[in-house]
Write a protein that holds these residues in place. Structure first.
Motif: not given
Length: 878
Positions: A338-366
């Protein structure tokens, strides 16, 4: 069936080690077919351990024991017992020196765990529990020792010999071999041990620390990759300087070494002073690597370097504390990026990955907490929950404490626990001691699985100039955790007036208003009410600014409110989130009704964004990119595979048709005009240009198709080439085949680029996709022994190609399970990783559920199944 059901390991059963190891002396006579390992361990009984017997158990797997002695006395066969899991020594003294000699076969180690062969190199991967494949040892993270390692090998075949620490001796032997001895002055657990031997080219640089000490930076690559290491070294220097300035952490050895290897199960490994990397995350040149590759290299180089303190100098007491090092270090690498690039864009990409993968993990059998209560194979818990949600927990603590106090807290953590193996409680206690805050409720985040949901309703009272937010929190039940307790949730909000300007977030009862901007609210109850005053007109709330907590938000904002936020919100995440919600609602409406109209105000907002010449190009590209079909599926009660795909493509086509003029203008005005530069502005321009191109091509626009062909043929950077190639492949036909053949001929000598060639053929929903993937399994360049190649082809198909993988006849499921069962005896870690798409099987229609259940049962019916694959498949079905 699986003859011996693997037994879980439980956090509650943790016991301190009965013995400690003070010093380790290792001597390797390296040979791919048979390596001899001599070990000398200085052991003593642990005074902190509960009283026990006089026996000592050492972990050991796939070792051939040739010598065993205590204090120089060779043991009789009645004084010990060897079994497939380890070595038991009967009635050992309280303090003694143990000498062992074993033989191992690196060339046969296809699991890539312990000491193995990668091409012409020998290298190690010891995390999490793989040092036991090298020698008999107390292979657990709470046993820290100082290591001295001597490597001996044929000098012509293995001219470079590397291990942890600093080199203290070198010698040329009379039989054509040579030796190098390395000493690591810092105690470390066995999982951080490393060695590399091979014919490698050295790229070297220097770094002067804040205290004025010079560190030699050494990047080792295979000779033909020597021209692809500059970016990695520059990233390392940036990370070293950033860690000094942001966290006060200075590097502590004379050497920092990175080695790039082509066969690796993970991304990289932070072994003390000798990081071993998957070459995908080291090697880059503008014509061979995309912007995403350059970005990934910078992030992962930083991540592994930051582990020197958060993971190495301070390590985990046990593997249940894995997020102590990984979540904390992910947070650190996210902040660096975030400090060496765009903080907003970095945050968006991290949140997109979290919502796509981790939220699905939280909602699944594992689903599992950030600190799990049990596991069968720890390799299966290197998950999005442990890493990414774990990072969010650190981020929330930083927000609750504020930047200054959080820095004091991390300074305290480093000072208090340097050289120790500690727990998550130790970290949180430092947060409390530095701030004076009670975070006992916050600790529930580490113990409780599932994604919390916030239900937020707002009401404006014109008579009193007040705006009230009612917030209710609820966490859905997860496996083994039906009852959830309320969490401590930081909720960052802003209030925007009708003119788009920030209003003070002034809580009723406060004597005077704060400055306009973001206010951090703290939710601790199941339901809370916040009343804001001094508002002469109804504000539009900007909710969860910066994604201040890993939660799902259900609010009562209208589409008009979201269009307003998309245009005016100063918080980059909330601008993006407003746009994503509008995209999502429209696509889901099109799933339900193919004739649903595209709202004119939505098109107007899109058109306005494309015409905004002052906006961050990368942020615009993120805002105008539609959510993935995978993410959208998780927003449906029952995933409609074909409906989502059809609606997604329809909206892409409509946007391309209706915004043709604006998209062509973007494409033309953002063309490359000079040499490739990896910098935020240039990356953003390429991202927006290629997004515009994708809309035009999906619309079948002839000008767009002509631009696509020309870009593929003339572009000088891999970002633009791959963008054009992907669009051509998606369109299909003779042009796609010609482009694929041309690309393959051009890059046949570059394995990482050929990975892209495999991947691009697997990801698009063409009618022949599965048959093409099956054919590529037999391609001369495909190998089940190379994890990168397997992930590029099989992994991409199963995770990305939603329509073809989820074909109604179950052919995609059968194909994946065939590959998993073939890979399991070769590389069980990789085989288990491929099973991830099956975690969501209950989200689909009854027919697909039945097909996936059948395939999971087929896996469990395989005799001799690895515990890695058994755990994933059995928990998915539980």
């Amino acid at each position: 069936m699986y003859r011996e059901t693997p037994q879980p390991i439980h956090l509650k059963d943790y016991r301190p080690p009965e013995f400690l190891i003070d010093r380790v002396e290792l001597r390797f006579e390296l040979d791919p077919e048979c390596t001899h390992v001599e070990s000398r361990l200085d052991l003593r009984r642990n005074p902190a351990a509960p009283p026990g017997g006089g026996d000592l158990w050492l972990d050991g797997e796939e070792l051939r024991l040739t010598h065993l002695a205590i204090d120089g006395r060779v043991l009789a066969s009645t004084e010990y017992r060897v079994d497939p899991r380890g070595l038991t020594l009967y009635q050992v003294p309280d303090r003694f020196t143990l000498e062992t000699q074993v033989e191992i076969e690196p060339s046969l180690n296809t699991a890539l765990k312990g000491l193995y062969q990668s091409g012409d190199l020998l290298c190690t991967q010891c995390e999490a529990e793989n040092f036991r494949r090298i020698t008999y040892f107390l292979d657990r993270p709470d046993v820290l020792a100082r290591y001295t390692t001597t490597l001996i090998a044929d000098q012509a075949r293995f001219p470079v010999l590397l291990s942890n620490g600093n080199p203290i001796a070198r010698a040329e032997l009379t039989d054509g071999r040579h030796s190098v001895t390395w000493e690591d002055p810092f105690p470390k657990p066995s999982y951080l041990f490393a060695l590399v031997a091979g014919d490698l080219s050295l790229i070297e640089d220097r770094f002067v620390t804040a205290s004025g000490r010079e560190v030699r930076l050494q990047l080792f690559v295979e000779p033909h990759n020597r021209d692809k290491g500059e970016h990695a070294l520059n990233a390392l220097k940036k990370a070293m300087r950033w860690d000094e300035e942001r966290f006060g952490r200075e590097y502590d050895l004379d050497f920092y070494m990175i080695v790039a290897v082509s066969h690796f199960n993970m991304g990289a490994m932070e072994n003390k002073g000798l990081n071993i990397f998957n070459d995908k995350f080291v090697l880059a040149r503008p014509d061979t690597a995309t912007d995403a590759d350059f970005d990934g290299i910078e992030s992962i180089i930083a991540h592994e370097y930051f582990h020197n303190w958060t993971g190495n100098r301070i390590t985990c007491r046990d593997w249940f504390q894995l997020s102590l090092k990984e979540g904390l270090t992910v947070y650190r690498d996210q902040e660096f990026s975030s400090d060496v690039g765009s903080r907003a864009v970095k945050r968006i990409r991290d949140v997109r990955a979290l919502r796509t993968h981790q939220f699905a993990e939280d909602a699944g059998p594992l689903a599992h907490p950030v600190r799990p209560e049990s596991y069968i194979e720890i390799d299966n818990f290197y998950t999005a929950t442990v890493y990414d949600k774990g990072a969010e927990l650190v981020r929330m603590q930083s927000a609750l404490l504020g930047p200054t106090t959080f820095r004091h807290a991390t300074d305290l953590y480093f000072a208090r626990h340097d050289g120790q193996a500690v727990t998550i409680e130790d970290f949180v206690r430092c947060m409390e001691d530095a701030s004076g805050r009670d975070l006992s409720q916050f600790r529930r985040w580490y113990e409780q699985a599932g994604t919390p949901e916030l239900f937020i309703r707002g009401h404006y009272d014109a008579a009193t100039w007040t705006y009230t937010l009612n917030v209710r929190q609820e966490t859905p039940p997860t496996p083994n955790q039906p009852i959830k307790r309320p969490l401590h949730i930081p909720l960052a909000i802003g209030l925007l007036g009708p003119d788009g300007r920030e209003s003070p977030v002034w809580l009723a009862g406060e004597p005077e208003p704060p400055a306009p901007g973001t206010r951090l609210l703290e939710l601790t109850e199941p339901e809370q009410q916040f009343v804001f005053t001094g508002l002469s007109e109804r504000p539009v709330p900007s909710i969860l600014r910066g994604f201040s907590a890993p939660v799902r938000v259900h609010d009562d904002l209208s589409d008009a409110d979201r269009l307003f936020l998309m245009a005016h919100d100063r918080d980059g995440f909330c601008r993006w989130d407003a746009a994503q919600t509008l995209h999502e609602r429209l696509i889901l409406a099109l799933v339900a009704d193919e004739t649903h109209p595209i709202p004119e105000d939505y098109l107007a907002a899109f058109r306005h964004a494309l015409g905004d010449t002052t906006a961050d190009r990368a942020l615009l590209a993120e805002m105008l990119t539609l959510p993935s079909e995978t993410y959208l599926g998780d927003r449906m009660a029952v995933i409609d595979v074909e409906g989502l795909h059809r609606a997604h493509r329809h909206l892409m086509c409509e946007l391309g048709c209706r915004l043709r003029t604006e998209l062509l203008a973007i494409y033309d005005s953002h063309a490359e005009t000079g040499p490739y530069v990896f910098a935020p502005e240039a990356v953003g321009r390429r991202a927006l240009k290629n997004l515009a191109l994708s809309y035009l091509v999906y619309a079948g626009d002839e000008s767009g198709l002509a631009c696509c062909r020309a870009q593929f043929e003339t572009a000088h950077n891999m970002t633009d080439v791959m963008a054009a190639l992907g669009l051509l492949v998606d369109q299909g036909g003779d042009e796609a085949e010609a482009a694929l053949q041309s690309f393959y001929r051009r890059w046949t000598g570059e394995p990482l680029v050929i990975d892209k060639w495999f991947s691009v053929q697997a990801k698009f929903a063409r009618p022949d996709a599965l048959e093409r993937v099956k054919a590529l399994i037999h391609h001369p360049d495909y190998s089940p022994h190379n994890p990168n190649r397997v992930r590029a082809l099989v992994g991409t198909f199963a995770k990305t190609n939603q329509v073809c993988f989820h074909a109604v006849d179950g052919s995609g499921y059968r194909f994946l399970v065939d590959q998993v069962l073939e890979l399991d005896p070769i590389n069980p870690v990789l085989a288990a990783q491929l099973l991830k798409p099956f975690e969501r099987w209950r989200r689909f229609d009854a027919g697909r559920q039945a097909l996936m259940r059948t395939e999971l049962e087929r896996i469990l019916g395989r005799e001799g199944l690895s515990s890695d694959v058994f755990e994933v498949a059995s928990k998915a079905l539980a």
